[in-house]
Write a protein that holds these residues in place. Structure first.
Motif, PDB file in Angstrom:
ATOM      1  N   HIS A   1       0.827  -1.207   0.000  1.00 47.98           N
ATOM      2  CA  HIS A   1       0.000   0.000   0.000  1.00 47.98           C
ATOM      3  C   HIS A   1       0.860   1.255   0.000  1.00 47.98           C
ATOM      4  O   HIS A   1       0.351   2.365  -0.002  1.00 47.98           O
ATOM      5  CB  HIS A   1      -0.943   0.010   1.208  1.00 47.98           C
ATOM      6  N   GLU A   2       2.149   1.065  -0.003  1.00 49.11           N
ATOM      7  CA  GLU A   2       3.075   2.196   0.030  1.00 49.11           C
ATOM      8  C   GLU A   2       3.394   2.644  -1.392  1.00 49.11           C
ATOM      9  O   GLU A   2       3.303   1.843  -2.321  1.00 49.11           O
ATOM     10  CB  GLU A   2       4.363   1.786   0.742  1.00 49.11           C
ATOM     11  N   PRO A   3       3.783   3.884  -1.567  1.00 53.81           N
ATOM     12  CA  PRO A   3       4.148   4.348  -2.913  1.00 53.81           C
ATOM     13  C   PRO A   3       5.301   3.528  -3.490  1.00 53.81           C
ATOM     14  O   PRO A   3       6.199   3.094  -2.765  1.00 53.81           O
ATOM     15  CB  PRO A   3       4.584   5.795  -2.682  1.00 53.81           C
ATOM     16  N   ARG A   4       5.265   3.323  -4.784  1.00 56.81           N
ATOM     17  CA  ARG A   4       6.290   2.546  -5.487  1.00 56.81           C
ATOM     18  C   ARG A   4       7.699   3.072  -5.197  1.00 56.81           C
ATOM     19  O   ARG A   4       8.643   2.297  -5.051  1.00 56.81           O
ATOM     20  CB  ARG A   4       5.983   2.623  -6.983  1.00 56.81           C
ATOM     21  N   ASP A   5       7.846   4.391  -5.090  1.00 57.41           N
ATOM     22  CA  ASP A   5       9.161   4.988  -4.848  1.00 57.41           C
ATOM     23  C   ASP A   5       9.778   4.511  -3.539  1.00 57.41           C
ATOM     24  O   ASP A   5      11.000   4.489  -3.407  1.00 57.41           O
ATOM     25  CB  ASP A   5       9.068   6.516  -4.842  1.00 57.41           C
ATOM     26  N   ARG A   6       8.968   4.145  -2.591  1.00 58.64           N
ATOM     27  CA  ARG A   6       9.500   3.642  -1.310  1.00 58.64           C
ATOM     28  C   ARG A   6      10.386   2.426  -1.550  1.00 58.64           C
ATOM     29  O   ARG A   6      11.412   2.272  -0.908  1.00 58.64           O
ATOM     30  CB  ARG A   6       8.346   3.302  -0.378  1.00 58.64           C
TER      31      ARG A   6
END
Length: 167
Positions: free
Chosen positions: A68-73
């Protein structure tokens, strides 16, 4: 038995756990909170839902990443990306994350099917007359932030300029 791997306290994931625990119980499943892999081993689940990119799969039972976290993470942090690669499969909340995970799975030669994940809301007896609220222009979209607000300042600034949106 389903384990929910979540290292956090007083976070959105804790609210998600409780909601999912109630839903799982309604259909006859046991949903167990685990803070680490030792907890996972102790409860001997059928599978694990891993809710945090900070934790890799470290047990023999199947682990499914709840992404559920942004891809950039994952792209900006090698450890989080390695943790992502350790899971047996994935569930996600967004089409863009599904594409990202499908591409990773393809590259690694894994099955490309990505499951859809959402938290269940509990039974709600309250209701609103949406037609009247819309007609009277009293309906507002309201965002209650968690820990991502500072990473999306421009988005929230632009959203706050729209009529009937409160941040």
């Amino acid at each position: 038995r389903i384990a929910f791997l979540n290292p956090w306290k007083n976070a959105a994931e804790n609210q998600a756990f409780r909601s999912l625990q109630i839903a799982a119980g309604r259909v006859g499943h046991e949903f167990i909170h685990c803070r680490n892999s030792a907890d996972v081993d102790a409860c001997a689940p059928d599978f694990v839902l891993a809710s945090a990119s900070t934790q890799a799969k470290l047990s023999d039972c199947p682990h499914y990443g709840v992404i559920h976290e942004p891809r950039d993470r994952f792209l900006d942090n090698r450890a989080y990306f390695q943790n992502l690669l350790s899971y047996d499969g994935y569930f996600t909340i967004a089409d863009s994350l599904e594409r990202f995970l499908r591409d990773i799975s393809y590259r690694m030669g894994r099955p490309e099917e990505i499951g859809f994940y959402y938290n269940t809301c509990q039974r709600q007896q309250r209701s609103a007359d949406l037609v009247s609220l819309l007609r009277d222009r009293k309906l507002l979209l309201t965002y209650f932030g968690t820990n991502w607000d500072h990473r999306r300042k421009n988005f929230f600034r632009m959203l706050s300029e729209i009529d009937n949106v409160q941040i």
